[in-house]
Design an enzyme around this catalytic site. Sequence first.
Site, short mmCIF file in Angstrom:
data_model
loop_
_atom_site.label_atom_id
_atom_site.label_comp_id
_atom_site.label_asym_id
_atom_site.label_seq_id
_atom_site.Cartn_x
_atom_site.Cartn_y
_atom_site.Cartn_z
N THR A 189 67.56 26.57 41.47
CA THR A 189 66.28 27.26 41.26
C THR A 189 66.20 28.48 42.15
O THR A 189 65.70 29.54 41.75
CB THR A 189 65.10 26.31 41.52
OG1 THR A 189 65.30 25.13 40.74
CG2 THR A 189 63.79 26.95 41.14
N GLN A 197 74.43 16.39 33.99
CA GLN A 197 73.06 15.86 34.02
C GLN A 197 72.40 15.94 32.64
O GLN A 197 71.18 15.93 32.54
CB GLN A 197 72.21 16.61 35.05
CG GLN A 197 72.67 16.36 36.47
CD GLN A 197 71.71 16.97 37.47
OE1 GLN A 197 70.59 16.53 37.63
NE2 GLN A 197 72.16 18.01 38.15
N ARG A 253 69.92 11.66 43.24
CA ARG A 253 68.54 11.88 43.70
C ARG A 253 68.42 11.58 45.19
O ARG A 253 67.46 11.99 45.83
CB ARG A 253 67.54 10.98 42.97
CG ARG A 253 67.36 11.17 41.48
CD ARG A 253 67.19 12.58 41.08
NE ARG A 253 68.48 13.18 40.75
CZ ARG A 253 68.70 14.48 40.67
NH1 ARG A 253 67.74 15.33 40.91
NH2 ARG A 253 69.90 14.94 40.37
#
Length: 774
Positions: free
Chosen positions: A58, A276, A622
Amino acid sequence: MSHPLSISERARAGLGARSEGGAPDAAYLDGLNDEQRAAVVATEGPVLMLAGAGTGKTRALTTRIAHILASGRAYPSQILAVTFTNKAAREMRERVRGLIGDGMEGMRWLGTFHSIAAIILRRHAELAGLKSTFTILDADDQVRLAKQVINDAGLDEKRWTGRHIATVIDGWKNRGLTPDSTPGNEAYFFAEGRAIELFRTYQDRLKTLNAADFGDLLVHNITIFQKYPDILADYQSRFRYMLVDEYQDTNVAQYLWLRLLAQKSKNICCVGDDDQSIYGWRGAEVENILRFENDFPGATVIRLERNYRSTPAILGAASALISANKARLGKTLWTDRQEGEMVRVRGIWDGDEEARLVCGDIEAEQSSGRALNHMAVLVRASFQMRAFEERFNALGIPYRVVGGPRFYEREETRDAIAYFRLVRSQDDDLAFDRIANKPARKLGGQSLQGVHAHARANGVSNMTAARELITSDELPAVGRNALRKFIEMVDRWAREAKDLPPRDIAEIILEESGYVDYWRHSKSAKADSKLDNLKEVIQAVSEFDTMEAYLDHVALVAEHNEASPDGEVWLMTLHAAKGLEFPVVFLPGWEEEIFPSKRAIDENGEAALEEERRLAYVGVTRAMEDCRISFAANRQVYGQWRSQMPSRFIDELPEDFVQVDSQPGLYGAAARDLASHSRFDGAALETDTYYDNPGWRRARAAKARPAGAPPIIDGRATTVSVNAPGAAKFDVGARVFHQKFGYGRVTEAEGQKLTVEFDHSGPKRVVDTFLEAG
DNA sequence: GCGCAGCCCATTTTT
DNA sequence: TGGGCTGCGC
């Protein structure tokens, strides 16, 4: 349409004179690693940014936008940036704002695929046979409409459910297909071969309703682009730079849409991670990302592999796991962190015990100062949540379930919205049907059937039919009067809506319709919360300038910002966890048939298995510090006790990074000793590390392996061998006894896995170590 | 309309 | 096992 460049827009963006060439030493590039920086400055031509989990994608993406703007390559309005979720769009917007300051108002093409497609479609709705006020139907409306279509076609609604047909149609739309372009042979197995006919009827109905479903937003865009080259050309030159997030999740329709738009500038940057991709069952095509270099010749591929999130053990475990997949581009995550715990794998007697141990761990972490919201329990399917919720409740541990029924899917919110929809667009029969007699206003089945029959016979909407019926005597007087009153109300609201702010009109509608009273006088235990939610609706409406904007928001931004207090453990599905990170992650239920899901594999074979494995990869990655995987040997599923096998994914974990804390003997020689106890004390087991040492593991493996097979030498074994293959202790035909299932006879033997026909509980697959001679 | 018994079913779900 | 839906009886 032309797109003049507004000066104020440039000013807001803080742009000086446009200059070619970037500013590679600009401050915003500070702190990026080499790959990220490369991804930022490679502005021209197609770019595939393969960004592994936790590699700062991001950041790279938003900096890239800032770079394009700051270097004067484009104005904010010339950048198309698409995401899948509103959350991602919001985050991107915020982060770009953080980099460039003001000027974000000009970035009006930053949003989800669907919201951007909706904006474009509203501008050209008539070309798709719609009015620009068309309604966007949600999943529930789609199913209801599909149901109607099935009934109208005279098909058996039980055999072919609305949901089923809606899914099939949605699947076609995901692939960019229309009734005309859907291959005939695809419909053969559905609805007696009439699925394409149903598809066509469904589309006709949508047109009559002046509505588009989610899939339509994209498909109509594509159709318009293909049919009207001038319109396409217009958008092509507008979007000088395109950025796509989560590219591995795009479906064919989205791919086509992007490709059409990118044809001219070719400046398309797709970011994603093939490892993913977990939404294949919803139409996502991993192939899109795998094929990128073919689709966009001359593409630059940049891999972000440096991970800033997790410890080496977590990355090592995740990497080994995912390396078992064949269909992948290949990346190797690395970190320069040194410290960290091993990933822990724990085999547990049964599912309840698993919940107890996990919650015990959570309490222990909490008492050593770990915040509850730094921990998450991630499961494959929601039925697995119950055991944890019960345990959390019993212990008084606050927790939060992510992804439950959402605000805009609740009955009362949908009812309220149906009123608003009908007032805005009186052709919206789905809205009409939903609230015509809610609250009861004497518009019973008879009258409404009359309305439907008239509407169908004359090819008009329900409202129009109702108008015609009140001037005739086809309906009994009671229904006619009720209908007249209803129409008058709707007309009045529609008039008032022209002058009043949306908040006021929302209040008027909900009060005058009697809908609020309906819940006020309801004896239901839920009435209070329903009323609260209606207040929430009004509150939400008041944040919009027009009712149209609110309704679009509801349809496309199906989320509602609810307060998210800290101090709660997270409980959610693996799917819901994508994109999140937690210091401590618990991954329970790693058992064959649950994870990987038997159903997924039944439906989609090898491809599904790889997707399940990607899901496992998502789960492990995660975790930032601590990842704890567990599996139970026995589990209650649908009220039945089942004997479970450890997931094959457990076997794929690398021994170097994994510490096994199986309860002693679960899958080893000591099983019978263990099974002779009626229960296990979780606390004792946690400290029982005696069984977790190389010697024990070797001994266990040796006992389990067939005579003469080579021993597993510590350090040489590459996988965790909790499930070491071995010969069965019982032959076919042997009488055996099992703690849970009682007596039975072996009917099949495959290694340690036996099929036993139990006298009372029928055939089951069990591991031989659970059995005694019977 | 409502309440209840019986029946069927049972992943994942960004928009 | 348990939830959601349906059909029936008032």
